[in-house]
Structure formats: C-alpha cells, structure tokens
Design a protein around this motif. Structure first.
Motif, mmCIF file in Angstrom:
data_model
loop_
_atom_site.group_PDB
_atom_site.id
_atom_site.type_symbol
_atom_site.label_atom_id
_atom_site.label_comp_id
_atom_site.label_asym_id
_atom_site.label_seq_id
_atom_site.Cartn_x
_atom_site.Cartn_y
_atom_site.Cartn_z
ATOM 1 N N VAL A 13 41.415 29.847 53.640
ATOM 2 C CA VAL A 13 42.243 28.750 54.130
ATOM 3 C C VAL A 13 41.341 27.832 54.936
ATOM 4 C CG1 VAL A 13 44.286 28.116 55.449
ATOM 5 C CG2 VAL A 13 44.208 30.303 54.252
ATOM 6 N N ALA A 20 43.907 39.566 53.466
ATOM 7 C CA ALA A 20 45.296 39.991 53.270
ATOM 8 C C ALA A 20 45.374 41.448 52.830
ATOM 9 C CB ALA A 20 45.985 39.087 52.247
ATOM 10 N N PRO A 39 55.052 45.088 59.192
ATOM 11 C CA PRO A 39 55.376 43.803 59.832
ATOM 12 C C PRO A 39 55.096 42.617 58.913
ATOM 13 C CG PRO A 39 53.397 44.766 60.784
ATOM 14 C CD PRO A 39 53.952 45.782 59.862
ATOM 15 N N SER A 40 55.678 41.528 59.291
ATOM 16 C CA SER A 40 55.486 40.302 58.507
ATOM 17 C C SER A 40 54.003 39.925 58.492
ATOM 18 C CB SER A 40 56.310 39.181 59.143
ATOM 19 O OG SER A 40 56.270 38.060 58.336
ATOM 20 N N GLY A 41 53.521 39.544 57.343
ATOM 21 C CA GLY A 41 52.123 39.139 57.222
ATOM 22 C C GLY A 41 51.168 40.297 57.034
ATOM 23 N N SER A 42 51.697 41.509 56.828
ATOM 24 C CA SER A 42 50.817 42.666 56.718
ATOM 25 C C SER A 42 50.230 42.816 55.311
ATOM 26 C CB SER A 42 51.581 43.939 57.100
ATOM 27 O OG SER A 42 52.731 44.069 56.292
ATOM 28 N N GLY A 43 50.741 42.075 54.351
ATOM 29 C CA GLY A 43 50.137 42.087 53.015
ATOM 30 C C GLY A 43 50.980 42.773 51.959
ATOM 31 N N LYS A 44 52.266 43.041 52.256
ATOM 32 C CA LYS A 44 53.134 43.750 51.310
ATOM 33 C C LYS A 44 53.305 42.954 50.013
ATOM 34 C CE LYS A 44 56.572 43.620 54.210
ATOM 35 N NZ LYS A 44 55.988 42.902 55.363
ATOM 36 N N SER A 45 53.672 41.690 50.191
ATOM 37 C CA SER A 45 53.907 40.857 48.995
ATOM 38 C C SER A 45 52.619 40.695 48.204
ATOM 39 C CB SER A 45 54.429 39.486 49.401
ATOM 40 O OG SER A 45 55.673 39.623 50.031
ATOM 41 N N THR A 46 51.519 40.547 48.911
ATOM 42 C CA THR A 46 50.242 40.383 48.250
ATOM 43 C C THR A 46 49.933 41.593 47.380
ATOM 44 O OG1 THR A 46 49.500 39.117 50.157
ATOM 45 C CG2 THR A 46 47.805 39.857 48.634
ATOM 46 N N GLU A 167 61.676 42.482 48.633
ATOM 47 C CA GLU A 167 62.849 42.253 49.488
ATOM 48 C C GLU A 167 64.085 41.905 48.665
ATOM 49 O OE1 GLU A 167 62.072 39.860 52.956
ATOM 50 O OE2 GLU A 167 59.921 40.254 52.761
HETATM 51 N N1 ATP Z 1 48.347 31.845 49.053
HETATM 52 C C1 ATP Z 1 47.932 32.195 50.249
HETATM 53 N N2 ATP Z 1 46.995 31.475 50.887
HETATM 54 C C2 ATP Z 1 46.553 31.828 52.108
HETATM 55 N N3 ATP Z 1 46.982 32.876 52.766
HETATM 56 C C3 ATP Z 1 47.905 33.671 52.190
HETATM 57 C C4 ATP Z 1 48.430 33.355 50.926
HETATM 58 N N4 ATP Z 1 49.347 34.293 50.601
HETATM 59 C C5 ATP Z 1 49.381 35.136 51.669
HETATM 60 N N5 ATP Z 1 48.525 34.773 52.614
HETATM 61 C C6 ATP Z 1 48.276 35.430 53.844
HETATM 62 O O1 ATP Z 1 48.058 36.803 53.565
HETATM 63 C C7 ATP Z 1 48.659 37.594 54.539
HETATM 64 C C8 ATP Z 1 49.634 38.562 53.867
HETATM 65 O O2 ATP Z 1 50.717 37.846 53.348
HETATM 66 P P1 ATP Z 1 51.953 38.517 52.600
HETATM 67 O O3 ATP Z 1 52.777 37.440 52.009
HETATM 68 O O4 ATP Z 1 51.444 39.551 51.676
HETATM 69 O O5 ATP Z 1 52.713 39.187 53.843
HETATM 70 P P2 ATP Z 1 54.050 40.039 53.787
HETATM 71 O O6 ATP Z 1 53.658 41.354 54.296
HETATM 72 O O7 ATP Z 1 54.659 39.938 52.474
HETATM 73 O O8 ATP Z 1 54.909 39.299 54.890
HETATM 74 P P3 ATP Z 1 56.524 39.072 54.886
HETATM 75 O O9 ATP Z 1 57.073 40.403 55.334
HETATM 76 O O10 ATP Z 1 56.719 38.047 55.945
HETATM 77 O O11 ATP Z 1 56.903 38.666 53.542
HETATM 78 C C9 ATP Z 1 49.357 36.686 55.508
HETATM 79 O O12 ATP Z 1 48.558 36.563 56.664
HETATM 80 C C10 ATP Z 1 49.443 35.376 54.776
HETATM 81 O O13 ATP Z 1 49.314 34.333 55.687
#
Ligand code: ATP
Ligand code: MG
Lengths: 224, 399, 401
Positions: A13, A20, A39-46, A167
């Motif tokens: 970024v 992530a 927690p939010s932002g921990s990388g689950k969706s990734t 989710e």
């Molecule tokens: N396309 C992207 N570009 C830059 N950073 C990203 C991108 N996608 C995710 N991130 C970053 O990667 C990290 C993990 O994001 P992710 O979406 O996997 O979190 P999450 O665990 O799913 O959170 P939530 O519970 O809020 O959905 C976060 O810090 C997010 O800011």
C-alpha cells in the motif's frame, strides 16, 4: 485434501507493506468442518480468498487434492473454482436482474450444461432448501435469510468439494443466521469440506475444528 | 457456456435497462436509417439513369471522328480535320455480327409546316435508325432505304413537333420546310419523352446526306453500329477498327461501346452512392460512440457482478463474450430498427414524390445490418476487455 | 441558487465522470465538425466556381448558334449545327455595337498536332486578339495573336504550357513550326499556367487566328461569340440588340441563343448552394444522434445520483433548482461539444485548404451558427426529460434508493 505450506501474503500500500498472512501452514482433510475466527484485520478473508483461488499468495505452496494450484493459469484456476469450490459471501452477491432460479442456475450455465439438465438440478436443490415457491422472485423480493440460502444453493449446485463462507451470517438476524448455518452443516454432513469465517462465537463453536488468527498467523487450532 | 446462454445472458442485461437500451439502440437506428435512405436514393437514381441509357439497347458501338474526346463531349459536335463519311458508314455494314449502321448528323433548324414554324432539333440519320434505337413509328413509315448519297427529300416528325405543326390533323404526305429546304412527311414517331433533359419528341428526322448539305458539314458527327445480341463486342470493335483504318490510313476516330459508357457511368454513380452513404455513416459513428459510452457505464456498474461470475468459475474469455454480446445485441437491434426506418422512409419518399427514384437492394440491407454489428463489436471491444481484465477479488469488493 | 453556483455544480459533476463526459463531447463534436467540414467543402466548391466565373468577367454575354423552343438554353449547348452558321461577319457586326467594349469569336475543334515525330490530338481554338483579355489569360512567353483583320488567315499559333512541354520539351518553342492537320503554324507565344477556366484546361490548348481555324476545319461556323458589355446596366439591352442584329443578318430568323455569364453563374450558384445545404443537413443528423446520447447518459446519471438528489431536496432544493441543475449539465455538455466540434471542423477545413489550395473551404457563418445552435438546442431538448425525472424524485425515496 488441502495443504498450505509457508503461505505469505503481502499487500503493497503505497510504500508501506501489509503482511496480511504470515507463514501459514495448514492441512484440511476432506469433509472437515472448520471455523475461522479472529479480530478484524487479522487476515481471515485473505486466507479464505487464497483457499478459493480468488487471490494468489506472495509466496508458498497450495496443494488441492495433491495438485499444485498456485502455478495454474488464470483460466485453469477459473475452471477449478467452477468445479471444486463454492463461495458464500456476507453480502450474498446475487445478480439483481435475475430470478432466484436463474441465480442458482448461473454456474451450470457457465459450465455449458444443457437447459433440461439444469432445470432438474436447480429444482432439486431449491426443493431441498425449501425455496421452491420463491424460484421466480428477484433478489429484492426476498428476505436476507432467503437470499443467503439462494446464494448457498448457487455455491453448491456444482457439487463442489470445498465450500467457503465469509461471514455468511454477518448480515442476518440470529434466527435466519441459525437457519443458514444449519443448511451449511447439513451440506457438510453430506461430505463437503466447509470453512466458515465468522465473528459470532456461537457460530464458531459449532465447528469440529476451530482456528483462531491474529496478525496474519494461526495462533490456535482446536478440535473436538 | 452454450451460445444461446451467452445470448440469453447478454439479452437479460439489455432488457434490464430498458430505457437506456432503447435510447442507445435509437442512436444506431438513426445512423443506419440515414445510410439506408441515402443509399436507396443513390441506387434509385443510379438505376434510373442506367435505364434511361439502356432503353436504346446495350449492343451499340458509337464511332466519333477524332482520336480523343475534347471538352468532355464527343468530338463530333465540334470541328475536326478528319471527317467520317457516308461511305465509311456504308462500309461498316459488311462487318460480321453488325445488324444495322446509323450515320448521325445533329443540328438545330427552323421547321415550317401548315404555316407554322418551330425551331427544333434536326437529326440526319439512316433508314435503320428506328430499329437500332428501338424507336417506334406511330404512323406512315420511317425514312426509306434510299441511296445514302442521293436520298429523296422525305422527313419523319417527332410526336411533339407533329402536334405543334399539325395538331390532330393527318400529316402524312404533307410538305414541310426544314431550314428552308422542302421535304415531304412520310411518317411520325411514337412519343419517347424526355431522356436526361432532352426532349426526344421535339425533333425531325431527315436523311443524313441532306442534313450534311443543310448544315454545310463535311463529315458525320457519329456513326452508330448495332450488332447482334450476344455477339462479342470486342470482335465488332476490331472489325470497325480494321475497316476504318484501311479506309483512312490511320486511327483518326474513336470507338466507344455502349457497355463502356454504361460501365463508366455506373461506376461514377456507384461512387456517388457510396459517398452519400458515407455521409450518413457519420451518424453511425456517433451512434457507435453512444454504445461505447453505455457499455463503459455498464461495465463500471456491474463490476461486482463480474467479480461474482469470476468467483463462480467464469473465464476471462466468457466475460469478454458476454459484454461484447451485449454491445452487438444493442447495435444489431438498432440496425434492424434503422432498416425499418430507412426502408419505410424510402418508401414514404417515393410515395410523396413519385418522381424520386428510390431502390433498396437486398445486398444493401444485409450490408447495413452487418455494418451495425461491426460497429457494435468495435464499440464493445474496449469495455468488454476492461471487464475481462478485472481481478475477481477487486471486482467483488467494488460497490 | 446563483447561476455561477449552478454552473460550477454542473461542471463538477461532469469532471467527476470524466470518461463519459469526454465520450459525449467526442460524439457532439463529431456531429458539429461534420457539419462544419461538409458545409465548408460545399461553400468552398461554390466559391471556387463563382471565382472562376468572376475571373471571366461578369459583364460577359455569350452568343451560341442554335435555339430550341422546348428546352431553351440547355439544349442549345448541344445543338451542334444550324443551317445558317454564326460567322465572322456576324462577329464584326456585333463589334460595331456601341454597348460592346470587347468581343471575340470562338471556333473550337480537334486536330492532330505534330512536330517532328511527336504527334498528338489537340484541342484547337480559333479566335482573335481580344480573346486574351476577355478570358483574362496571360502570356508566359512571346505574344498572343496579333490584332488585325479577323478574316485574314495568318499561320501563327499560341500554345498552352503542357503542349509546349510535350512537343518541345526543354527546347525553345517560340519561332518554331508546329503542324496542325495539313497546315503549318509558327509558335509566337506560350500561355501562362494557372489559368484553368470551367472545364477547359488552358495548358492543353492551341490558339490560332479564327480565319486559319475556318480553313483548317473547312467550315465557316463559329462555336461562340464572347461579348463583353460596357457595363452591367446595359446588359439586358445589349442582349436584345444582339438578338436583333443577328436576326437581321439571318433573314429575320432568330436562330441563336444569347445568355449572360450571370445567368449561367446563378444556375451553378443555386445548385451548389442546395448541395451545401443538403450535405450539411445530412451531417446534422449526427447531431440528433449525439443529442440522444446525451439524454441517455443524463438519465443514467440521474439514476446513479438518486441519493445525491435526495440529499439536495432534503436540504431544501426546489424542483426548479434540481431541474436547472441537470439541464445546465446537459447544455454545458452540448455547448462544450459544439465548441470542440468547431475547433475540429476548423482544423479539418484548414487541412483541406492546405491540400487543395484552390479550395477556400471556409464553412459559411450560417452553418457555424446553426451547428452550435442546434447542438446546444439538442442538449436542452434532450436534457429536459432526465432533468424532470430528477426533479420528480421524492426526497425520502431518493435518500433510500
Ligand atoms: N487489497 C488489499 N490491499 C491492501 N491491504 C489489504 C487488502 N486486502 C486486505 N488488506 C489488509 O490485509 C489485512 C487482512 O485483511 P482481511 O480482509 O483478511 O481481514 P479480516 O480478518 O477478514 O478482517 P474482517 O474481520 O474485518 O473482515 C488487513 O490489514 C487489510 O488492511
Ligand atoms: Mg473479512
């Protein structure tokens, strides 16, 4: 069977790097039921997106049924997604101009199946989910729970071996949330591998295997 | 994905935004209608002019004195140092395939009859004139087959001249004066009407030799050679060249086949039709920009749908085809609408102004529709590629 | 809302949706520039032709042999021969008329021209010394035909530049002999290039004295007599007098056609004007298409900006204000597209002028004004429906939509 070895996912970024996913190693057996919390932002969706071939890891190996997946071409990945993987999203992602029936039919259409076969299969699955009477309604004429069940029908119509849900109850009240989770579990009982990302502890607890993530790493892996 | 599913898919998105699709389609429709209408007029005029020419038959070879055409007109009208003679005309009769030979001298003189006078065109011709040019004799006969060098002073009147001088009365056997010389009327012609602005009925026909005398000319303006239907034109031309070169000692004349003239005329008119059609094509271009704009908007609006399709296993190729299909459906529908408008317009035009020749060949209709489809493809390519190039995850995120 | 604020608001939305704004400007400017370029071409052709005629002098009266009662002047052009020729004596009679300032007989024909072993067929004009002035020609080298008794055949000739090149190449032509038909003529002058008047290429012409032409073609008949009147006012009178003079000389028979240069010019002018108009009209169809496009895009914008409209209404914008807002956007688009089109059109006509310097292809003012006017008008007309649709939105619905 799914094997992840040394998976890293780094987002760039500007001149800042976001780590992530940090060296994820994970094996999932066929038919397992996993929940993924943290927690939010921990990388689950990734992580889920990498499992679903929607995203590519920066480094590491991903083996799906013994096959190295990350090096496949764009089109080959698309085919794998279509045949082996089903997605359920928090915001349903139904095509607004299409009826429930047509939305469910979509993967079969993309796979080039004949209309008569399609009709039968869609009817069977709508019957199973108790949505037969809603078949010709458009998404905006359905409740949230119904929409998510349509999305599940669509995700499973191709009989995938892996079902990924990010989710799935996040946008639903607890009643319809429970309904949706039960539908997913029924599918899992039928043999499908199920991975559910959730913030809801009640939902997370139901899984046979529970992962917890913090800052891009798996910090807890409980079974039973 | 089955092709009919592609169509169904694209069609469903076209139908989902009805107003927008209709307006986009209308842009193309107006363009296609303009092209169809304008080319219909062009083609109508083209056919009209060609018909005017071919009514005299197509197996005619014209010979003019002089080697080039000067001032854009056949040299015969102007002076030349190398005349064509009546003897030349006679000699051409012996060429194989030739069925008739007509010497022509044309001029303008005062014709007097029944105490009335009128200035008209005077044609000095041979006896084979009506047969060669498919002119019908209404009463009496045409000029008799006299010795071409010393023909009797007979005249045949065009229908208008006959009416102007004699009215309803019988003119056969009456005496008239042409440029002061006395002639006897032996017949008059059926009406031929106007051809390209020239009134073919306000004329008098007299023997060519007498016309030469009347106008004080040395040579003929033209010799028209008619040959048998289906005979090879090249051989006739070669025969004419052989005979005249041996008589004149050189090629001091110009031979033009009717077919050459028609070809030149046809290609000129074809170019004109094309040019006019191209002007209408400007609207089509604007219509194409319309499709481009709408498709770009559609791709932007449906980004998350694209992401979903990709998540469900759609390949880039499939996404590309869906959006291209949409653009082509818009333009093809526009094309059909435009065809209806254009053909209807052409028909209406013909109905309102019967003198206006219009004609819409089937090939134009097919070409116009094909053009619409090509425009759709061209306009759809950029947005469709943009859609196909989207990364599935980013597309899914967009809202 | 102040007009300035409205304009700013509209401009902002246009800039925000940059891509589609550019495409709409493109569409509108194609239409406008098509009109400008097409009418420019038509007008250029008209000016070219008018200029050619004007260079021949507007006081010109043309006498042609032959007259037809049905089709008038047009048929006379092709009339060919008449029993009584138009002769050099007729010409001399006309020169005695006090209303005539200049007159020249013209005889035309074709003859084989030869010099040494080079030979070609050539257009020959037989005339007198006045021809040079009446046709506004000029000499490159040497002299034009000598003045003197027109019935005397002098074997001299003046040739066009192209003939000179083809038959003499780089050699000196003045003073050399040229064979026309069976006669020999001494070259006394070469015509200057650049003179190109109505279909006849001056460069491919050989000019000889009229009496020599009569002998060459063995015919006394003239093709035309060109007469220049003393002034414009006397032209109608002069035409009548010419007719009666000739009729007198032709035993009372009026067997010539007398037309003025102006009459011919007016016909051409009308035809080309109509052509310009038609072609401009065809170009203008594309303006309508561009208008439809603007309407379409504005409708899309209204549906996309439903929330924004709801917000505006919630904070007190009236129906009229919302209408004005969207309408200004459409008109602004059309106007900008129109101006852009003018610019492209100007580039186009300038480019054409660069390639064909003879074509002064400036679009006429009426066409420019009409193009911009029509484009703004289409913006207004096609903007009304979307603007009203926006204004009709209920604030609550709009906010939720
Ligand atoms: N396309 C992207 N570009 C830059 N950073 C990203 C991108 N996608 C995710 N991130 C970053 O990667 C990290 C993990 O994001 P992710 O979406 O996997 O979190 P999450 O665990 O799913 O959170 P939530 O519970 O809020 O959905 C976060 O810090 C997010 O800011
Ligand atoms: Mg997430």
């Amino acid at each position: 069977m799914i094997t992840l070895e040394g998976i890293n996912r780094i987002f760039q970024v500007g001149d800042q790097q976001v780590h992530a996913l940090d060296d994820i190693n994970l094996t999932i057996q066929p038919g397992e039921y996993l929940s993924l919390m943290g927690p939010s932002g921990s990388g689950k969706s990734t992580l889920l997106n990498i499992l679903g071939l929607l995203d590519k890891p920066t480094s590491g190996r991903y083996l799906l049924e013994g096959r190295e997946i990350t090096s496949l071409s764009d089109d080959e990945q698309a085919t794998v997604r279509g045949e082996k993987i089903g997605f359920v999203f928090q915001f349903f992602h139904l095509v607004p101009r299409m009826s429930a029936f047509e939305n469910v039919e979509l993967p079969l259409v993309l796979a080039g199946m004949a209309p008569s076969v399609r009709r039968e299969r869609v009817n069977v699955i709508l019957e199973q989910l108790g949505l037969m009477d809603r078949a010709h309604h458009r998404p905006d004429q359905l409740s949230g729970g119904q929409r998510q069940r349509i999305a599940i029908a669509r995700a499973t119509i191709m009989k995938p071996s892996l079902l990924l849900a990010d989710e799935p109850t996040g946008n639903l009240d607890s009643r319809s949330g429970t309904d949706v989770v039960e539908v997913l579990e029924k599918l899992n009982a039928g043999g499908i591998t199920l991975v559910v990302v959730t913030h809801d502890g009640q939902v997370g607890k139901r899984a046979g295997r529970r992962l917890r993530m913090v800052d891009g790493a798996i910090v807890k892996d409980e079974r039973g | 994905m089955l092709s009919r599913d592609f169509i169904g898919f694209s069609l469903s998105s076209v139908m989902a935004h009805r107003t927008r699709s209709i307006l986009t389609t209308m842009g193309i429709a107006v363009g296609i209608a303009a092209v169809v209408l304008l080319t219909s007029i062009g083609e109508g005029v083209n056919r009209f002019v060609l018909a005017e020419f071919t009514q005299f038959g197509t197996n005619i070879v014209a010979i003019n004195p002089g080697k080039v055409t000067t001032f854009g007109a056949p040299t015969g009208v102007f002076n030349t140092v190398r005349p064509l003679s009546l003897e030349d005309s006679d000699a051409l009769n012996k060429i194989p395939y030739v069925t008739s030979v007509v010497p022509v001298v044309q001029g303008n003189a005062e014709v007097e009859g029944q105490g009335r006078t009128r200035r008209t065109m005077v044609y000095g011709v041979g006896s084979q004139f009506p047969g060669a040019f498919k002119f019908g004799v209404a009463a009496g006969g045409f000029l008799p087959d006299d010795d071409p060098r010393a023909p009797r002073a007979y005249a045949v009147l065009g229908s208008k001249l006959k009416n102007e001088l004699f009215g309803e009365a019988n003119a056969l056997g009456e005496r008239i004066r042409v440029g002061g010389d006395r002639y006897r009327v032996v017949g008059y012609m059926q009406s031929k009407g106007q051809v390209l602005g020239f009134d073919l009925d306000d004329t008098v026909y007299i023997p060519a030799a007498r016309a030469l005398d009347l106008f004080g000319r040395e040579g003929l303006m033209e010799i028209d050679v008619l040959y048998a239907e289906g005979a090879p034109a090249e051989e006739v031309v070669a025969g004419v060249n052989r005979v005249l070169i041996s008589r004149h000692g050189g090629e001091d004349f110009t031979v033009t086949t009717q077919q050459q003239m028609l070809d030149v005329l046809g290609s000129v008119l074809g170019v004109l039709t094309f040019a006019v059609g191209a002007l209408g094509g400007i609207s089509l271009l604007v219509g194409g920009v319309g499709i481009l704009t709408i498709m770009i908007i559609a791709v932007r609006e449906r980004t998350s749908e694209i992401g979903l399709l990709r998540a469900l296993g759609a390949t880039r190729q499939q996404i590309l085809r869906v959006f291209l299909g949409e653009a082509v459906i818009l333009s093809a529908l526009g094309g059909l609408m435009g065809l209806a408008l254009g053909i209807g317009g052409a028909w209406l035009l013909h109905f309102l102004i019967p003198a206006m020749p219009v004609h819409t060949p089937v090939s134009y209709i097919l070409m116009a529709e094909a053009m619409a489809v090509v425009i759709g493809l061209a306009a759809g390519v950029t947005p469709a590629r943009r859609a196909a190039a989207m990364e599935p995850l980013e597309a899914l995120r967009a809202e | 809302m102040r007009p300035g604020d409205t304009a700013r608001f509209a401009a902002q939305s246009l800039i925000r949706a940059r891509g589609r704004t550019l495409l709409m400007l493109l569409a509108m400017s194609i239409g406008v520039s098509a009109v400008v370029i097409l009418t420019g071409l038509g007008e250029g052709a008209r000016r070219f032709v008018t200029g050619e005629f004007a260079s021949l002098g507007t006081n010109l009266v043309i006498v042609m042999p032959g007259r037809s009662e049905t089709t008038g002047g047009a048929a006379a052009l092709m009339a060919g021969e008449t029993p009584r020729d138009l002769t050099v004596d007729d010409y001399l009679a006309l020169t005695r008329n006090p209303l005539v300032s200049l007159a020249a007989p013209v005889m035309v024909g074709a003859a084989g021209a030869a010099r040494g072993r080079l030979e070609r067929e050539i257009s020959v004009v037989g005339t007198t010394s006045e021809f040079l002035k009446i046709r506004h020609l000029s000499m490159d080298r040497g002299k034009f035909l000598p003045s003197g008794d027109p019935s005397r055949a002098v074997n001299v000739c003046v040739i066009g530049e192209k003939i000179k090149q083809e038959l003499f190449g780089k050699e000196q032509a003045l003073g050399e002999w040229l064979r026309l038909g069976d006669r020999r003529f001494r070259v006394i002058g070469v015509l200057a290039t650049g003179g190109r008047s109505i279909g006849v290429d001056i460069q491919e012409l050989v000019v000889i004295p009229v009496a020599s032409a009569q002998a060459l073609f063995n015919s006394p008949g003239l093709f035309r007599i060109l007469v220049e009147a003393r002034s414009r006012e006397v032209m109608p009178r002069l035409q009548d007098q010419i007719r009666s003079t000739i009729a007198e000389r032709h035993q009372g028979e009026e067997d010539v056609t007398v037309v003025t240069q102006d009459a011919v010019l007016a016909t051409f002018d009308n035809i080309l004007q109509a052509l310009t108009f038609t072609v401009g009209g065809i170009g203008a169809i594309s303006l309508a298409v561009a208008g439809i496009l603007i309407m379409n895009i504005m409708l899309v914008a209204v549906s996309q900006r439903t929330r924004e409209i709801g917000l505006l209404k919630a904070v007190g914008a009236t129906r009229a204000q919302v209408t004005t807002l969207f309408l200004s956007e459409a008109v602004l688009l059309a106007l900008l597209g129109g101006l852009l089109g003018l610019f492209f059109g100007y580039l186009g006509t300038t480019a054409i002028h660069g390639v064909y310097p003879d074509m002064d292809s400036q679009a006429p003012l009426w066409a420019v004004l009409a193009a911009v006017g029509v484009s703004s008008l289409t913006g207004l007309v096609f903007g009304i429906m979307p603007a009203r649709q926006a204004a009709a939105l209920e604030p609550v619905e709009a906010l939720n939509g």
